[in-house]
Design an enzyme around this catalytic site. Structure first.
Site, PDB file in Angstrom:
ATOM      1  N   ARG A  52       0.840  -1.198   0.000  1.00 39.56           N
ATOM      2  CA  ARG A  52       0.000   0.000   0.000  1.00 39.56           C
ATOM      3  C   ARG A  52       0.876   1.249   0.000  1.00 39.56           C
ATOM      4  O   ARG A  52       1.682   1.453   0.910  1.00 39.56           O
ATOM      5  CB  ARG A  52      -0.914   0.015   1.223  1.00 39.56           C
ATOM      6  N   ASP A  54       1.397   5.409   0.146  1.00 47.86           N
ATOM      7  CA  ASP A  54       0.767   6.554   0.785  1.00 47.86           C
ATOM      8  C   ASP A  54       0.334   7.592  -0.244  1.00 47.86           C
ATOM      9  O   ASP A  54       0.711   7.520  -1.421  1.00 47.86           O
ATOM     10  CB  ASP A  54       1.738   7.206   1.779  1.00 47.86           C
ATOM     11  N   TYR A 115      11.955   0.062  -3.777  1.00 47.85           N
ATOM     12  CA  TYR A 115      11.567   1.450  -3.980  1.00 47.85           C
ATOM     13  C   TYR A 115      12.773   2.264  -4.430  1.00 47.85           C
ATOM     14  O   TYR A 115      13.927   1.900  -4.157  1.00 47.85           O
ATOM     15  CB  TYR A 115      11.044   2.069  -2.682  1.00 47.85           C
ATOM     16  N   ARG A 201      10.665   6.748   3.324  1.00 50.62           N
ATOM     17  CA  ARG A 201      10.857   8.198   3.357  1.00 50.62           C
ATOM     18  C   ARG A 201      11.629   8.633   4.601  1.00 50.62           C
ATOM     19  O   ARG A 201      12.396   9.601   4.565  1.00 50.62           O
ATOM     20  CB  ARG A 201       9.510   8.909   3.279  1.00 50.62           C
TER      21      ARG A 201
END
Length: 271
Positions: A52, A54, A115, A201
């Site tokens: 999932r 953001d 990522y 992040r």
């Protein structure tokens, strides 16, 4: 029921993340709505994704599955691939729909997610402003990489995660490496078995602190023993992050992997 695999890409700028939310535009909500329309279903089917994302986070290699009770599965997959490309809005694309192999589960059968976070410590091309985060200070990539090596392995990443009840923050970080691209930007690649909320992040935010000289590597290594979310760790903006790829084991290991991952998640929630 037949399970179908969907390979998906999207520009997260116009979405409130992946997960469906009442009254908000989300990737899951958009896709489920169009699946129902294309297939003329009475109710939207439920999509399950590998990770999932953001609000504002992009994806180039998102994977999801959906279970459908329809005849001729191969024809259904071909029809969905063709018609979704024409029907979906321009900020989301279903690259392909295929009949999933036995045991496939987009979430629990995955063995890693990769990522990329992109930074600019110099002039930022205006055409890249929606996918790259500008930082004001120069980033020393070598220092960033040296510090990042201390995070590789199985650790409790609580300092880098937003707490969720019943969710573990222990993760196996498999790769973390930054490189300066030909256009001067910096790309930080991060791969793990899974990620907790805001982890990528936050990791990049902490690494930028070291790479710009505001913090040292010892500070970063010390965060692994914090045990809870650290207010010292900056969370980088969402728009610089892209889910690039999801990895799965060979087809004959899919079912076993899904069972193992689901059992581990249930055990963690009982602790």
């Amino acid at each position: 029921m037949t399970r179908y695999r969907l390979d998906i890409a999207y520009d997260g700028s116009g979405f409130h993340g992946w997960a469906a939310q009442t009254g908000l535009r989300t990737v899951q909500g958009e896709l489920e709505t169009w699946l129902a329309r294309v297939l003329r279903l009475a109710e939207p089917p439920v999509l399950v994704c590998a990770g999932r994302t953001d609000a504002g986070v992009h994806a180039r290699g998102q994977v999801a599955h959906v279970d459908l009770d329809l005849p001729d599965p191969d024809q259904v997959a071909a029809t969905l691939t063709r018609r979704l490309r024409r029907a979906l809005p321009e900020d989301v694309v279903v690259r392909r729909v295929t009949v999933a192999p036995d045991g496939f589960d987009a979430r629990f059968a995955a063995i890693w997610r990769r990522y990329a976070y992109r930074l600019a410590d110099g002039p930022l091309d205006p055409l890249q402003r929606h996918t790259t985060t500008a930082v004001r200070a120069a980033v020393e990539v070598a220092a960033l990489n040296a510090a990042g090596e201390t995070l590789i392995g199985l650790h409790d990443f609580a300092a880098f995660c937003r707490a969720r009840e019943g969710a573990t923050t222990i993760r196996q970080l498999q790769q973390l490496r930054a490189a300066r691209l030909d256009d001067g930007r910096i790309e930080v690649g991060v791969r793990a078995d899974a990620f907790c909320h805001s982890m990528v992040r936050s990791l990049v935010g902490a690494l930028v602190e070291v790479g710009t000289g505001r913090r040292d590597a010892g500070w970063l290594a010390g965060l692994l023993g914090a045990g809870s979310r650290s207010a010292e760790v900056p969370v980088m903006p969402a728009h610089g992050l892209v889910l690039e790829e999801v990895g799965y084991p060979p087809d004959d290991r899919l079912a076993a992997r899904a069972v193992e991952a689901r059992a581990r998640r249930e055990e963690e929630q009982l602790r």
